[in-house]
Design an enzyme around this catalytic site. Structure first.
Site, mmCIF file in Angstrom:
data_model
loop_
_atom_site.group_PDB
_atom_site.id
_atom_site.type_symbol
_atom_site.label_atom_id
_atom_site.label_comp_id
_atom_site.label_asym_id
_atom_site.label_seq_id
_atom_site.Cartn_x
_atom_site.Cartn_y
_atom_site.Cartn_z
ATOM 1 N N GLU A 342 82.808 -14.645 16.245
ATOM 2 C CA GLU A 342 83.557 -13.538 15.591
ATOM 3 C C GLU A 342 83.739 -12.354 16.309
ATOM 4 O O GLU A 342 83.376 -11.188 15.917
ATOM 5 C CB GLU A 342 82.820 -13.306 14.514
ATOM 6 C CG GLU A 342 82.683 -14.303 13.334
ATOM 7 C CD GLU A 342 82.107 -14.107 12.021
ATOM 8 O OE1 GLU A 342 81.336 -12.951 11.809
ATOM 9 O OE2 GLU A 342 82.048 -14.793 11.334
ATOM 10 N N GLU A 447 83.259 -24.407 9.685
ATOM 11 C CA GLU A 447 82.572 -24.182 8.597
ATOM 12 C C GLU A 447 83.508 -24.158 7.471
ATOM 13 O O GLU A 447 83.451 -23.147 6.559
ATOM 14 C CB GLU A 447 82.149 -22.593 8.896
ATOM 15 C CG GLU A 447 81.393 -22.192 9.892
ATOM 16 C CD GLU A 447 81.016 -20.672 10.186
ATOM 17 O OE1 GLU A 447 81.100 -20.028 9.252
ATOM 18 O OE2 GLU A 447 80.334 -20.415 11.365
HETATM 19 C C1 XIL Z 1 76.779 -17.099 6.524
HETATM 20 C C2 XIL Z 1 75.385 -17.955 5.698
HETATM 21 O O1 XIL Z 1 76.044 -19.036 5.099
HETATM 22 C C3 XIL Z 1 74.809 -17.108 4.654
HETATM 23 O O2 XIL Z 1 73.515 -17.850 4.436
HETATM 24 C C4 XIL Z 1 74.262 -15.902 5.672
HETATM 25 O O3 XIL Z 1 73.713 -15.040 4.300
HETATM 26 C C5 XIL Z 1 75.407 -15.052 5.986
HETATM 27 O O4 XIL Z 1 75.892 -15.854 7.018
HETATM 28 N N1 XIL Z 1 80.447 -17.099 9.700
HETATM 29 C C6 XIL Z 1 79.386 -17.467 10.318
HETATM 30 C C7 XIL Z 1 78.323 -18.082 9.611
HETATM 31 O O5 XIL Z 1 79.536 -17.798 11.477
HETATM 32 O O6 XIL Z 1 77.079 -17.961 10.354
HETATM 33 C C8 XIL Z 1 78.119 -17.285 8.247
HETATM 34 O O7 XIL Z 1 76.883 -17.896 7.701
HETATM 35 C C9 XIL Z 1 79.451 -17.414 7.544
HETATM 36 C C10 XIL Z 1 80.338 -16.706 8.380
#
Ligand code: XIL
Length: 674
Positions: A342, A447
């Site tokens: 990110e 994701e």
């Molecule tokens: C999220 C997790 O799912 C949550 O449990 C945590 O509170 C915040 O992070 N982008 C990413 C992930 O790269 O690591 C994030 O995961 C969601 C957005």
């Protein structure tokens, strides 16, 4: 947003047991007990003394003048929490007011779900000039969620002082206090996704370590039946890997090479090793879930930021140590690392963060250089980001990664894919193709979660969309787009970081959803079955009218803005105030999907100190303008415009101001024209 302190949580749970769940709620031995529909933290009363609040995580809470002063916060997710265990199965509204020197505060929810722990961000706010933050948000608590609590976290470990904190039921109270949680289905009876997709790509899942330590082994069985790649959801993030205790106890010793430990990740690494499952390592360099002390001289957040040279050294040592500890102790388990996560800002260009402040904008290039230098040759190095399917973000990501690809330091693009069923699947796979073609890298969908539409048959419609999406992914893969892994971000809807949007493939009880069926139909043929309770959709063209005189609104925040009903409407008593977003497009958002197939006419009154206010549609990563009005005089101005909502679209429109100044909105009317 941040987590990873199981020991602390255990302490907290013990505290809650002593409280008998929540001290707001009188426990009678017989007869139904009265559950108050609002829980208000009372900071004149000590913890566990009827004040309806608890300390969350490793920090110190001192009560002063009816406020809670939170200091010595060891991690950004520590602070004050309001337990609301009896509110499961309800939507709640929560609000807090605090003062802080942190850049932002966030209301988040934590709950347990069949022995797993889930964290959900509800709403965030940034302090005004006086350091005051007001946050309000709404969230649905799953019916099977136990020990739910809402806590106030920050983007940093600085102090904050809470003056008010409240959680209340939205609408009618759904009383589940005497209803036991559901039982789990046998997950081994469901056909395997990874087997069905074996000819195309790995099928992965993000999992918290609680799945492995859980006495309830259904979740492990679900992984073993369905998936052949696992991503630790939080356990390999810097906040869980950096060993704060050891490093901060002797900053001089660890100045160049912070101490690390893998206590959080070990159960998942063990599970993958024992079961021959590959793991995606997530993530080495990120602006989030990385403690701020890591970026300071002597690791002292009250001192100076570390120099570029020192941070480069720390970064190289961190990357080297983490990759090689995993490789030495779990050889071959981690096949890919998200090196950087990110790094593009929502407004375009490189995101400003502690990384850019210390190293500069070339920190991404450097991270990949170090990762290549230290990683075993067969470990693939990825860049990972969200909104990656949007055209402007694609441009930025490709510009960022071109030189890194030219230097041979990157192998893959991670498309996070937190999407909704309004996203055009052709545009989505075109983005995958573009990354592969222009950067010469492979693609992981890292994701995936797909917000269920707000339709009359949300689960079925989501299933139909999943079939479309996976059919497009399969076609792209067959046509040579090197998609090597598709990972869904969580096991069940209830375990999702966005549980309220029901974005995953399995229900909370482990049974497959129509979304799962859609994914299977894409590869095996066939169609998602209409459910027995299928409702024939009728297009609902009732006009949408909000004049705020009843002091209510039905839309919500877009990203992190905050809405409030305030006095002084347009020729009336009340209007809606939108403030405190991080960016101009953090506005007030309204779902207009019910007008799909119609041209809508939108009219409204708006007032702001910003020069321009807009009403904009949000469709597939493009933001066509519906109406634009000149504001700036802080007088009410009327705006209107037409927009065609495509057949089958899931669409929100939103109001925004050009420079993040608050705006006031009234007399919003949306009606179908044809
Ligand atoms: C999220 C997790 O799912 C949550 O449990 C945590 O509170 C915040 O992070 N982008 C990413 C992930 O790269 O690591 C994030 O995961 C969601 C957005």
């Amino acid at each position: 947003m941040k987590k990873g302190f199981l020991k602390i949580v255990a302490g907290l749970m013990a505290g809650m047991l002593l409280l008998g769940g929540c001290d707001a709620l009188p426990k009678g031995s017989d007869g139904p007990r009265e559950v108050p529909t609002t829980i208000t933290a009372d900071f004149t009363k000590g913890e566990n003394k009827g004040g309806n609040w608890v300390t969350y995580g490793d920090c110190k809470v001192t009560l002063k003048d009816g406020k809670a002063v939170v200091t010595e916060r060891s991690a950004s997710n520590t602070g004050v929490a309001v337990p609301c265990p009896d509110y499961r199965g309800n939507t709640v509204v929560t609000s807090a007011q605090a003062t802080t020197e942190n850049g932002s505060l966030t209301l988040s929810m934590r709950y347990e779900i069949f022995g797993n722990v889930t964290y959900v961000n509800i709403a965030a706010g940034i302090p005004n000039e006086s350091g005051v933050v007001d946050i309000t948000g709404k969230i649905e608590i799953p019916a099977n969620a136990e020990n739910a609590l809402i806590y106030l976290e920050a983007n940093d470990v600085r102090d904050y002082t809470v003056s008010s904190f409240e959680v209340s039921i939205d609408g009618e109270f759904n009383d589940l206090t005497n209803v036991p949680v559901e039982s789990l289905e046998d997950p081994t009876k469901t056909a395997s996704l990874s087997a069905a997709y074996a000819d195309y790509f790995k099928f992965g899942v993000a999992s918290p370590a609680t799945v492995m330590t859980n006495t309830n082994d259904g979740f492990k069985k679900l992984i073993l039946t369905q998936f052949n790649s696992v991503t630790p959801e939080n356990e390999l993030k810097p906040e869980n890997v950096l060993d704060a205790k050891t490093t901060l106890a002797d900053p001089a010793k660890y100045n160049e090479c912070p101490a690390v430990h893998f206590d959080a990740a070990k159960p998942i690494l063990d599970f993958c090793k024992e079961n021959g499952i590959s793991m995606r390592g997530h993530t080495l360099v990120w602006h989030s879930q990385t403690p701020s002390w890591f970026f300071y001289e002597n690791y002292d957040v009250n001192g100076q930021l570390a120099s570029r040279d020192l941070m480069l050294t720390r970064m190289e040592n961190y990357i080297d140590t983490v990759i090689n500890w995993c490789e030495t102790n779990y050889p071959g388990v981690i096949y890919a690392w998200d090196v950087c996560n990110e790094c593009i800002d929502d407004g375009g260009g490189i995101r400003q963060s502690y990384w850019t402040q210390t190293i500069g904008e070339d920190f991404v290039e450097k991270a990949f250089e170090f990762a290549r230098k230290h990683a075993p040759a067969n470990v693939e190095l990825f860049y990972n980001d969200y909104n990656e399917y949007q055209t402007s973000k694609q441009d930025d990501i490709i510009n960022l990664l071109k030189p890194i690809a030219a230097a041979g330091n990157i192998d893959g693009m991670g498309m996070q894919s937190h999407i909704n069923s309004g996203l055009n699947v052709d545009n989505y796979v075109a983005a995958a193709k573009r990354y592969a073609d222009e950067l010469g890298v492979v693609i992981h969908i890292t994701e995936l979660d797909v917000q269920a539409p707000k339709s009359v048959n949300p689960m079925y419609d989501q299933g139909v969309y999943m079939k479309k999406l996976f059919s497009a992914i399969i076609e792209a893969d067959k046509a040579g787009v090197p998609i090597e892994c598709v990972t869904v971000w969580g096991l069940t809807d209830d375990m999702s970081w966005k549980s309220a949007t029901k974005p995953l493939l399995f229900y909370g009880n482990l049974s497959p959803k129509p979304a799962y069926e859609g994914v299977m139909c894409a590869v095996n043929g066939g169609d998602v079955q209409k459910p027995a309770d299928y409702v024939e959709p009728v297009s609902d063209t009732t006009p949408f009218v909000e004049d705020y005189e009843d002091q209510k609104f039905t839309g919500g925040p877009r990203y992190s803005s905050v809405q409030k009903i305030v006095e002084g409407g347009y020729e009336s008593d009340y209007c809606l105030q939108n403030s405190e977003g991080y960016a101009e497009y953090d506005g007030y958002s309204i779902d207009v999907s019910q007008y799909a197939g119609h041209v809508i006419h939108v009219s409204f009154a708006i007032k702001s100190k910003a020069d321009v206010c807009k009403c904009t549609a949000d469709i597939d990563g493009t933001w066509p303008n519906i109406a634009e009005v000149q504001t700036g005089t802080d007088e009410w101005v009327l705006g209107e415009g037409d927009f065609e909502v495509e057949e089958g679209a899931t669409l929100t429109i939103y109001f925004e101001s050009s420079d993040m100044s608050p705006f006031f909105l009234d007399n919003v009317e949306i009606k179908a024209m044809n």
